[in-house]
Design a protein around this motif. Structure first.
Motif, PDB file in Angstrom:
ATOM      1  N   TRP A 265      40.324  47.467  79.804  1.00 39.37           N
ATOM      2  CA  TRP A 265      39.869  46.271  80.493  1.00 39.37           C
ATOM      3  C   TRP A 265      40.643  46.116  81.788  1.00 39.37           C
TER       4      TRP A 265
ATOM      5  N   GLU B 231      40.183  39.797  82.438  1.00 38.98           N
ATOM      6  CA  GLU B 231      39.992  39.348  81.056  1.00 38.98           C
ATOM      7  C   GLU B 231      40.474  37.906  80.898  1.00 38.98           C
TER       8      GLU B 231
ATOM      9  N   VAL C 279      27.035  40.377  71.901  1.00 40.39           N
ATOM     10  CA  VAL C 279      27.277  40.961  73.219  1.00 40.39           C
ATOM     11  C   VAL C 279      26.378  40.264  74.234  1.00 40.39           C
TER      12      VAL C 279
ATOM     13  N   TRP D 109      29.489  39.712  79.272  1.00 40.88           N
ATOM     14  CA  TRP D 109      30.397  40.735  78.746  1.00 40.88           C
ATOM     15  C   TRP D 109      30.007  42.111  79.269  1.00 40.88           C
TER      16      TRP D 109
ATOM     17  N   PHE E  10      32.561  44.306  81.364  1.00 43.57           N
ATOM     18  CA  PHE E  10      33.031  45.580  80.831  1.00 43.57           C
ATOM     19  C   PHE E  10      32.560  46.754  81.680  1.00 43.57           C
TER      20      PHE E  10
END
Length: 194
Positions: free
Chosen positions: A35, A39, A171, A175, A179
């Motif tokens: 990540w 975050e 999900v 996200w 990501f």
């Protein structure tokens, strides 16, 4: 004003967000594996408003930090971040998620006089648990690297991730986009030595 900066560790340049007043106590945030510092984006403004000077770091090989191929092991991450923490003007509180939590524990062990508190989130606290997580995640890591290598752009990677995770109800699009950005910036050798 929040600013992204770089820190010259011995082995690599680390990218980090510097947010808050230099007179406030330092809070160092270490993200999970693969990540980046973003975050913690949703937490940073409120923590800053509570009087913390926040340093949210990208681990080596992640985000905008430098790549040092095939050196992505716990000891290397800990050395980078211990060097960062040792140069702060005051003892820091460390926040670490997943592998970031393990790194925070290692940093605290290496320079206990520079760490005032630890906040550990969802971290494997034994070597045996760490190995189990890495071993059980190899197929997932392989999929991520395959999608990264196959994509011609971050946008294309986002679509490939959306397709790969279409049957996962938790999900979200946010996200996927987050990501995809992290994975696009990730050194492809990141998982080799984990």
């Amino acid at each position: 004003m929040p600013r992204e900066r770089t820190f010259d560790a011995k082995a690599v340049k680390l990218n980090y967000l510097d947010y808050g007043s230099s007179s406030d106590p330092p809070l160092v945030m270490l993200h999970g594996g693969a990540w980046c510092w973003q975050e913690y984006l949703s937490l940073i403004p409120s923590l800053g408003a509570q009087g913390w000077h926040i340093y949210a770091l990208d681990l080596r090989g992640n985000g905008l930090s430098g790549w040092v191929p095939d050196t992505y092991c716990l000891q290397s991450f800990a050395a980078d971040n211990a060097e960062f923490v040792s140069r702060l003007n005051a003892p820091a509180a460390l926040v670490g998620h997943s592998i970031g939590g393990v790194i925070a524990l290692m940093v605290a062990a290496q320079c206990p006089d520079k760490v005032r508190a630890l906040i550990i989130e969802d971290s494997p606290l034994t070597l045996n648990n760490y190995r189990k997580i890495i071993d059980s995640s190899r197929d997932m890591f392989g999929l991520w690297l395959h999608l990264k290598k196959s994509a011609q752009s971050q946008h294309e990677l986002s679509l490939a991730l959306a397709d790969a995770y279409k049957d996962y109800p938790g999900v979200t699009s946010a996200w996927i986009l987050f990501f995809a950005g992290c994975l696009w910036q990730l050194d492809p050798t990141f998982f080799n030595t984990l």
